[in-house]
Design an enzyme around this catalytic site. Sequence first.
Site, mmCIF file in Angstrom:
data_model
loop_
_atom_site.group_PDB
_atom_site.id
_atom_site.type_symbol
_atom_site.label_atom_id
_atom_site.label_comp_id
_atom_site.label_asym_id
_atom_site.label_seq_id
_atom_site.Cartn_x
_atom_site.Cartn_y
_atom_site.Cartn_z
ATOM 1 N N TYR A 146 0.865 -1.181 0.000
ATOM 2 C CA TYR A 146 0.000 0.000 0.000
ATOM 3 C C TYR A 146 0.899 1.227 0.000
ATOM 4 O O TYR A 146 1.888 1.275 0.748
ATOM 5 C CB TYR A 146 -0.895 -0.007 1.240
ATOM 6 C CG TYR A 146 -1.735 1.239 1.439
ATOM 7 C CD1 TYR A 146 -1.443 2.148 2.456
ATOM 8 C CD2 TYR A 146 -2.818 1.532 0.613
ATOM 9 C CE1 TYR A 146 -2.210 3.287 2.650
ATOM 10 C CE2 TYR A 146 -3.601 2.660 0.808
ATOM 11 C CZ TYR A 146 -3.284 3.537 1.832
ATOM 12 O OH TYR A 146 -4.044 4.671 2.023
ATOM 13 N N ASP A 241 9.439 2.843 -1.263
ATOM 14 C CA ASP A 241 8.467 3.541 -0.413
ATOM 15 C C ASP A 241 8.847 3.252 1.044
ATOM 16 O O ASP A 241 8.488 2.205 1.582
ATOM 17 C CB ASP A 241 7.050 3.076 -0.731
ATOM 18 C CG ASP A 241 6.048 3.765 0.170
ATOM 19 O OD1 ASP A 241 4.823 3.535 0.000
ATOM 20 O OD2 ASP A 241 6.459 4.535 1.056
ATOM 21 N N LYS A 269 5.487 9.541 8.129
ATOM 22 C CA LYS A 269 5.432 8.998 9.488
ATOM 23 C C LYS A 269 6.524 9.551 10.410
ATOM 24 O O LYS A 269 6.461 10.700 10.840
ATOM 25 C CB LYS A 269 5.444 7.467 9.424
ATOM 26 C CG LYS A 269 4.184 6.898 8.715
ATOM 27 C CD LYS A 269 4.143 5.387 8.730
ATOM 28 C CE LYS A 269 3.123 4.838 7.781
ATOM 29 N NZ LYS A 269 1.747 4.801 8.331
HETATM 30 P P1 KE4 Z 1 -0.355 8.452 4.508
HETATM 31 O O1 KE4 Z 1 -0.975 9.130 3.313
HETATM 32 O O2 KE4 Z 1 -1.357 7.612 5.291
HETATM 33 O O3 KE4 Z 1 0.467 9.411 5.376
HETATM 34 O O4 KE4 Z 1 0.780 7.421 3.926
HETATM 35 C C1 KE4 Z 1 0.385 6.454 2.990
HETATM 36 C C2 KE4 Z 1 1.370 5.307 3.057
HETATM 37 C C3 KE4 Z 1 2.349 5.216 2.073
HETATM 38 N N1 KE4 Z 1 3.257 4.215 2.090
HETATM 39 C C4 KE4 Z 1 3.253 3.284 3.073
HETATM 40 C C5 KE4 Z 1 4.279 2.207 3.047
HETATM 41 C C6 KE4 Z 1 2.285 3.342 4.108
HETATM 42 O O5 KE4 Z 1 2.300 2.396 5.087
HETATM 43 C C7 KE4 Z 1 1.327 4.366 4.106
HETATM 44 C C8 KE4 Z 1 0.248 4.478 5.160
HETATM 45 N N2 KE4 Z 1 0.214 3.426 6.123
HETATM 46 C C9 KE4 Z 1 -1.074 3.166 6.730
HETATM 47 C C10 KE4 Z 1 -0.904 1.993 7.703
HETATM 48 N N3 KE4 Z 1 -0.670 0.793 7.049
HETATM 49 C C11 KE4 Z 1 -1.625 4.372 7.410
HETATM 50 C C12 KE4 Z 1 -2.736 4.094 8.397
HETATM 51 C C13 KE4 Z 1 -4.075 4.481 7.849
HETATM 52 O O6 KE4 Z 1 -4.290 4.345 6.615
HETATM 53 O O7 KE4 Z 1 -4.904 4.898 8.658
#
Ligand code: KE4
Length: 433
Positions: A146, A241, A269
């Site tokens: 993701y 990523d 993060k």
């Molecule tokens: P954000 O747009 O949520 O800041 O980041 C997206 C993203 C991009 N790349 C990786 C590897 C990620 O894990 C994420 C977001 N992670 C999720 C948890 N698996 C965020 C939690 C959520 O969606 O509420």
Amino acid sequence: MTRKIEQSRKLQRRAEQMIPGGVNSPVRAFRAVGGEPPFIVRGAGSHLWDADGNEYIDYIGSWGPQILGHAAPLVVDAITNAARNGTSFGASTPAEADLAEIVLSAFPHMQKVRFVSSGTEATMSAIRLARAYTKRKYIVKFEGCYHGHADALLVKAGSGVATLGIPGSAGVPEEFTQFTLALPFNDTDALEQAFKKFRHQIACVIVEPVVGNMGCVPPARGYLEGLRAITERDKTLLIFDEVMTGFRLAFGGAQELYAIHPDLTTMGKIIGGGLPVGAYGGPSEIMDLVAPLGPVYQAGTLSGNPLAMAAGLATLRHLKEHKKEIYPRLDKLSGELAAGVALAAKEAGVPICYNRVGSMFTWFFAPCPVTDWNSAAKSDTEAFGRFFRAMLENGVYLPPSQFEAAFLSAAHTEEDIQQTIATAKQAFALAHA
Ligand code: KE4
């Protein structure tokens, strides 16, 4: 112990009137695990407290950012001091270059970095940049990975090799995913076939070098090296990523741990210390295509926000200064925890296996080993749900989905670990009662 949940239940009912599902990110609604989500009112160190006064040992850590623990004084002070001078100006501030400097110090191959406000923005922008730099359209992602919710990345797992992506969300026209190839992770043959079929047409491959989003799944031995070699051969950009793994697995992320240099890196993060930040970076030759220098447009009202820069800077400075103690301790405690819970399951006759890299890990209620989406998808999510609810009931807050990674922070103690293993023993005994 029957946890009181009246206040959280009331807050959930109120929130649902005004916010879809009462949440601002779907996973928080507990649809994957059942039960009612606690509303958190305070975090300190490795613990959280909810609106009913229940206390939890926290293994979500805001999905990765809180590597120093909640309300780390050095982070809170940095944000407070910055806020006293104003919260956002829409103009450049010294803190942006301060954070850029320490980020670049972690990734030697990176010469320029651009800050945005989320991981989604970071990956979306990196892909646009890769397409502009290579003048190619196709992109490759992997099933179970993701990268945020940009249209081109919301594709269903491709059935078999090199099938073009079909939208994985309503509202995404197939035209927006027709150039996205979704391949099986840890399968070099599948990648070779895709590059044969789309020779010299693939702009980039984007990968979580250690996957967190199907649960924790490490790269097979030699897999990342293969990814690097195949992309290099076809002049395709490799995007790591590292939104989750950056500054998590090592100060220099997965690329330090596995000694692989991608062309572009996306981050998020931890670099925001709990405030909204994302970033993408790479060599000047590629990054200088980004506006205002070049033709790739990307912008953001709150990009480089002073408070987020301050929180990120405080966090990364502390990690850099203490990395020789912090990362080995995270690894040791996480190893104890992951193995201790797995042993408790074994002793209770509950079949689970686990994957762990440093302080990110997942217990899978699935046949071992879990090496890709196909094997992760064999998990018994009902059994995971029962485990999750039993742990929550007894004060341990795990990520509310079988397909997420759990995280340890520098604030977790040996006592937290022992308490969690003891709680797991009870949970497994219950499951078999
Ligand atoms: P954000 O747009 O949520 O800041 O980041 C997206 C993203 C991009 N790349 C990786 C590897 C990620 O894990 C994420 C977001 N992670 C999720 C948890 N698996 C965020 C939690 C959520 O969606 O509420």
